[in-house]
Write a protein that holds these residues in place. Structure first.
Motif, PDB file in Angstrom:
ATOM      1  N   TYR A 497       0.828  -1.215   0.000  1.00  0.00           N
ATOM      2  CA  TYR A 497       0.000   0.000   0.000  1.00  0.00           C
ATOM      3  C   TYR A 497       0.859   1.261   0.000  1.00  0.00           C
ATOM      4  CZ  TYR A 497      -4.676  -2.008   0.373  1.00  0.00           C
ATOM      5  OH  TYR A 497      -5.870  -2.641   0.106  1.00  0.00           O
ATOM      6  N   SER A 498       2.003   1.219   0.659  1.00  0.00           N
ATOM      7  CA  SER A 498       2.894   2.384   0.605  1.00  0.00           C
ATOM      8  C   SER A 498       3.398   2.598  -0.815  1.00  0.00           C
ATOM      9  CB  SER A 498       4.066   2.203   1.570  1.00  0.00           C
ATOM     10  OG  SER A 498       4.950   1.188   1.134  1.00  0.00           O
ATOM     11  N   GLY A 499       3.461   1.509  -1.615  1.00  0.00           N
ATOM     12  CA  GLY A 499       3.828   1.648  -3.020  1.00  0.00           C
ATOM     13  C   GLY A 499       2.790   2.420  -3.809  1.00  0.00           C
ATOM     14  N   ILE A 500       1.511   2.263  -3.472  1.00  0.00           N
ATOM     15  CA  ILE A 500       0.472   3.078  -4.119  1.00  0.00           C
ATOM     16  C   ILE A 500       0.680   4.541  -3.752  1.00  0.00           C
ATOM     17  CG2 ILE A 500      -2.000   3.477  -4.365  1.00  0.00           C
ATOM     18  CD1 ILE A 500      -2.467   0.568  -3.610  1.00  0.00           C
ATOM     19  N   ALA A 501       0.956   4.810  -2.461  1.00  0.00           N
ATOM     20  CA  ALA A 501       1.182   6.184  -2.018  1.00  0.00           C
ATOM     21  C   ALA A 501       2.413   6.792  -2.689  1.00  0.00           C
ATOM     22  CB  ALA A 501       1.338   6.223  -0.498  1.00  0.00           C
ATOM     23  N   MET A 525       3.231  -0.710 -10.026  1.00  0.00           N
ATOM     24  CA  MET A 525       2.376  -0.372 -11.173  1.00  0.00           C
ATOM     25  C   MET A 525       2.825   0.983 -11.685  1.00  0.00           C
ATOM     26  SD  MET A 525      -1.190   0.593  -9.191  1.00  0.00           S
ATOM     27  CE  MET A 525      -1.197  -0.876  -8.184  1.00  0.00           C
ATOM     28  N   ASP A 526       2.303   1.396 -12.857  1.00  0.00           N
ATOM     29  CA  ASP A 526       2.763   2.691 -13.371  1.00  0.00           C
ATOM     30  C   ASP A 526       2.143   3.838 -12.564  1.00  0.00           C
ATOM     31  OD1 ASP A 526       0.231   3.448 -14.446  1.00  0.00           O
ATOM     32  OD2 ASP A 526       0.652   2.416 -16.317  1.00  0.00           O
ATOM     33  N   GLN A 527       2.714   5.017 -12.722  1.00  0.00           N
ATOM     34  CA  GLN A 527       2.349   6.163 -11.886  1.00  0.00           C
ATOM     35  C   GLN A 527       0.889   6.559 -12.051  1.00  0.00           C
ATOM     36  OE1 GLN A 527       4.986   9.478 -12.417  1.00  0.00           O
ATOM     37  NE2 GLN A 527       6.719   8.438 -11.462  1.00  0.00           N
ATOM     38  N   VAL A 528       0.412   6.599 -13.293  1.00  0.00           N
ATOM     39  CA  VAL A 528      -0.976   7.023 -13.534  1.00  0.00           C
ATOM     40  C   VAL A 528      -1.945   6.041 -12.889  1.00  0.00           C
ATOM     41  CG1 VAL A 528      -2.729   7.403 -15.300  1.00  0.00           C
ATOM     42  CG2 VAL A 528      -0.404   8.274 -15.645  1.00  0.00           C
ATOM     43  N   ALA A 529      -1.677   4.741 -13.033  1.00  0.00           N
ATOM     44  CA  ALA A 529      -2.557   3.736 -12.430  1.00  0.00           C
ATOM     45  C   ALA A 529      -2.565   3.864 -10.915  1.00  0.00           C
ATOM     46  CB  ALA A 529      -2.108   2.333 -12.857  1.00  0.00           C
ATOM     47  N   ALA A 530      -1.374   4.075 -10.307  1.00  0.00           N
ATOM     48  CA  ALA A 530      -1.301   4.217  -8.850  1.00  0.00           C
ATOM     49  C   ALA A 530      -2.061   5.455  -8.394  1.00  0.00           C
ATOM     50  CB  ALA A 530       0.163   4.278  -8.403  1.00  0.00           C
ATOM     51  N   TRP A 531      -1.953   6.547  -9.153  1.00  0.00           N
ATOM     52  CA  TRP A 531      -2.682   7.763  -8.762  1.00  0.00           C
ATOM     53  C   TRP A 531      -4.187   7.523  -8.829  1.00  0.00           C
ATOM     54  CZ3 TRP A 531      -6.274  10.994 -10.899  1.00  0.00           C
ATOM     55  CH2 TRP A 531      -6.508  12.189 -10.209  1.00  0.00           C
ATOM     56  N   HIS A 532      -4.652   6.845  -9.871  1.00  0.00           N
ATOM     57  CA  HIS A 532      -6.084   6.555  -9.986  1.00  0.00           C
ATOM     58  C   HIS A 532      -6.563   5.721  -8.792  1.00  0.00           C
ATOM     59  CE1 HIS A 532      -7.217   8.388 -13.693  1.00  0.00           C
ATOM     60  NE2 HIS A 532      -6.399   7.665 -14.458  1.00  0.00           N
ATOM     61  N   VAL A 533      -5.766   4.716  -8.381  1.00  0.00           N
ATOM     62  CA  VAL A 533      -6.171   3.876  -7.248  1.00  0.00           C
ATOM     63  C   VAL A 533      -6.272   4.712  -5.981  1.00  0.00           C
ATOM     64  CG1 VAL A 533      -5.503   1.957  -5.757  1.00  0.00           C
ATOM     65  CG2 VAL A 533      -5.226   1.760  -8.227  1.00  0.00           C
ATOM     66  N   ASP A 570      -1.898   8.292   3.680  1.00  0.00           N
ATOM     67  CA  ASP A 570      -2.023   9.667   3.222  1.00  0.00           C
ATOM     68  C   ASP A 570      -0.723   9.987   2.480  1.00  0.00           C
ATOM     69  OD1 ASP A 570      -0.124  10.059   5.191  1.00  0.00           O
ATOM     70  OD2 ASP A 570      -1.358  11.331   6.456  1.00  0.00           O
ATOM     71  N   GLY A 571      -0.398  11.250   2.320  1.00  0.00           N
ATOM     72  CA  GLY A 571       0.817  11.590   1.593  1.00  0.00           C
ATOM     73  C   GLY A 571       2.086  11.384   2.375  1.00  0.00           C
TER      74      GLY A 571
END
Length: 733
Positions: A497-501, A525-533, A570-571
């Motif tokens: 999950y920290s990888g998504i962040a 995963m790529d940056q755009v996909a992670a941001w969407h999640v 969070d961020g």
């Protein structure tokens, strides 16, 4: 004889008054010849003989003294410098200490930064006021002590310096004798030659006895006052000065009255010498002496145990934990476990997103609770994650480009062979946006997306990102892993999950501070996909009374109500919570949303900081309503259900097949032969994309040769003139 002659003879060791009288010179005869005269004087020959004998005795005595000093051998400093192993947090604060093999508590001390300056001042004023300047022995103090002993008939004050006391602590004496005192003096001089004053004081403060198995001012301050000796009251300072003089007869847990009397005696003398004011001393004497020992700190016990196992010989082990956050989260886990029930356990992990450092590690609510198996670290236990892997399914679907958060997807009864997934509430929502399907944790849409992505690909990607997924023996990844049909630990889940962040790159977690620690980011995963999640998860409805749109989180409940999960970020940080029984028994009604999610939100609140905003959308992020999406993205269709526009035959990639493995190696290192792509249907012209990058157009025969980018998974997409598209994912090897 001259005055200097008398001085030399008297300074020679080993000569008594009787021996001196036998060599007393006598005056010469009247005629000047050597030999005894009538008045008993000696001649020149007798004087020469006396001088030779005197020199012989002096040299013999000095030689004997030198031989005795040499026989003492080197100072046993290595043994004296052994201390209890201490585990400290990222700021050097003590988390947990371990007693030495013989049961003694002896903690390292830094007199400049780790001890109250007032205590140091009081100690030196009482024990050794000339400590900064003397060479290990203070002749004035020794003379004063001897004079007091002669005039008063008993010991009034000791003549030992701090250095001499340290020498006695390093080599404990069995008896009180002149020889033992002389040995102490010699050792003190040796100490002063080998160590500087700060090192001597630090070693004394670590070895001084304070009663029982407490050695050193730091162990005593923790054992008697429950705090580090950095800030001590005057009463505490005076007590710690008094105890080492007679540690067993003044033990506060056995002889509190004797300890109080000794403390007050120190204060009286300091007032008499002008070190302490009478008013301050009077207030200090009114303070009660502690009568019970306090337990040593036991913060992050599971982390400390793991650190000790990894670094057995290190006296001080530094962890990445934050003791303040660790303390509040341990209290949170303990309180919530008590409210949930006597057999339930709680585990919490908090991680810094940027560095991957573990900030808090709570393995159980109470390390010493046998009923809850408190010494079992549940952050490392392999358990079913329930629905907590769904965000990664959606992330790969976004990455592959066949679905968008605003795409529509059907939540309806469906069967995959003999497997028919159902939602948690046994109902179906119909057609919903992908965003809502993830926020509501609908099972059927997640399984349909996983079927399109491939369970093996999801498993490989999560392992590539650092998670160790555990499947039943001899079982391959299947669709059930999307709903918890795989084993994972809380720590691995938090890392994912920290990888998504971090917008798609996870970082291996670190808990022990190593000198050379290089940890490369791992692709999730790529940056755009992670941001969407992250953008979807931050809109997940929070628990009751929690603030909306502050924390991106997901919950999960394993089959049979055995595990309740909630992981959010969070961020700045990512926190994961697990609730369940350590023995894996089912707990009816145990659900992630009601059992784990409230703990997660409370944990974020107890960090003491407002949730940090998530990263901004990276370049290339496509944000649009469903109506403005390209036709293929407006509605998700399972594999085999083609998009049709008008009466034309739907576009379809005939070769290679989705999910196939292709041997494309041509013999050279990292060289692959061209891969043919064949298409049916669709409207020309058609564009060929490899991993989302256009590589040219499909020819009139509806085929094209492409150069594979390398070994691994490759996403091939063909888009025709109407916007219709088809995508397959193959593995090049």
């Amino acid at each position: 004889m001259t005055a200097s002659g008398r001085h030399n003879s008297s300074s020679c060791p080993g000569l008594s008054r009787a021996s001196m009288s036998s060599f007393a010179p006598r005056r010469q005869d009247v005629d000047g010849r050597d030999g005894p005269g009538h008045d008993g004087v000696l001649g020149r020959r007798q004087i020469r003989t006396f001088a030779i004998a005197l020199a012989f005795v002096c040299v013999s005595s000095i030689g004997a003294l030198a031989a005795w000093v040499a026989s003492l051998g080197p100072l046993p400093l290595a043994q004296a410098q052994q201390v209890s192993t201490s585990v400290v947090d990222r700021n050097g604060k003590l988390l947990r200490a371990y007693a030495m093999a013989d049961g003694r508590w002896r903690l390292p001390v830094d007199s400049r930064t780790g001890v109250d300056p007032g205590y140091i001042k009081l100690l030196l004023a009482y024990e050794d006021r000339r400590f900064p300047t003397h060479p290990g022995v203070d002749p004035l103090a020794l003379g004063r002590a001897a004079l007091q002993l002669v005039t008063r008939g008993h010991i009034v004050s000791g003549g030992s310096t701090i250095t001499m006391q340290l020498a006695r602590l390093i080599e404990p004496r069995r008896e009180r004798s002149v020889g033992a005192k002389l040995r102490q003096v010699v050792r003190a001089v040796q100490l002063e030659r080998q160590l500087n004053k700060d090192q001597i004081l630090d070693l004394y403060l670590a070895l001084a006895p304070f009663g029982g198995n407490l050695e050193g001012v730091r162990a005593a301050s923790l054992g008697y006052f429950g705090k580090e000796p950095k800030r001590l009251s005057l009463a505490e300072q005076a007590l710690l000065v008094a105890l080492p003089q007679s540690p067993e007869t003044r033990r506060v847990d056995r002889h509190p009255e004797a300890a109080r009397t000794a403390r007050n005696r120190v204060l009286e003398r300091m007032v008499a010498e002008g070190v302490v004011s009478a008013e301050d001393a009077a207030q200090a004497t009114m303070v009660a002496v502690p009568k019970l020992r306090k337990p040593m700190p036991v913060l992050a016990p599971h982390s400390a145990d793991q650190a000790i196992a990894s670094m057995k010989d290190a006296p001080v082990i530094a962890l990445t934990l934050d003791s303040g956050l660790q303390k509040v989260l341990e209290a949170l886990a303990r309180d919530r476990a008590l409210a949930l029930g006597p057999d339930l356990s709680v585990a919490i992990v908090a991680v810094d997103n940027e560095s991957g450092d573990v900030l808090a590690h709570v393995g159980s609510p109470d390390y010493f609770d046998e009923r809850r198996a408190g010494q079992v670290d549940m952050t490392r236990a392999v358990r079913s994650p329930g629905s907590t892997l769904k965000p990664f399914i959606y992330g790969l679907a976004f990455e592959d480009g066949f679905v968008h958060p605003e795409s529509l997807i059907d939540d309806r009864p469906i069967r995959f062979g003999s497997y028919a997934p159902e939602n948690f509430d046994m109902s179906f929502q119909g057609t919903v946006p992908v965003r809502k399907a993830l926020q509501l944790s609908l099972n059927v849409p997640a399984i349909e997306l996983l079927d399109r992505i491939g369970a093996s690909r999801l498993s490989s990607r999560l392992k590539q990102a650092g998670a160790n997924l555990v499947l039943p023996k001899d079982e391959a990844p299947g669709l059930a892993m999307g709903l918890g049909g795989v084993g994972v630990t809380l720590k691995d889940l938090v890392q994912l999950y920290s990888g998504i962040a971090r917008l798609g790159s996870s970082k291996p977690l670190r808990e022990i501070v190593w000198r050379d620690d290089v940890r490369e980011p791992l692709r999730l995963m790529d940056q755009v996909a992670a941001w969407h999640v992250g953008n979807v998860l931050i809109g997940t409805p929070p628990p009751e009374n929690a603030v909306h749109n502050r924390i991106a989180f997901k919950t999960g409940t394993s089959y049979g109500y055995r595990d309740a999960w909630s992981v959010g970020f969070d961020g700045r940080i990512t926190i994961g919570v697990w609730v369940g029984r350590p023995d894996g028994a089912p707990v009816p009604g145990l659900v992630g949303r009601t059992a784990a999610a409230p703990i997660l939100f409370d944990a974020f609140a107890r960090t003491g900081k407002l949730p940090a905003p998530l990263p901004r959308a990276p370049r290339g992020t496509f944000v649009a309503s469903n109506a403005k999406l390209p036709l293929p993205l407006r509605r998700f269709r399972p594999a085999g259900e083609l998009v049709r526009s008008g009466a034309e035959q739907a576009l379809r990639i005939q070769f290679p097949l989705n999910g196939s493995r292709i041997e494309a190696a041509s013999g050279g290192e990292n060289r692959f032969s061209a891969l043919p792509v064949k298409v049916a249907g669709g409207v020309l012209p058609m564009t060929m994309l490899v991993n989302g990058v256009a590589v040219g157009e499909i020819d009139g025969r509806r085929q094209r040769l492409i150069d594979p980018p390398g070994a691994g998974f490759v996403r091939l997409t063909v888009q025709d003139a109407t916007g219709a598209a088809d995508t397959v994912v193959v593995r090049i090897q």
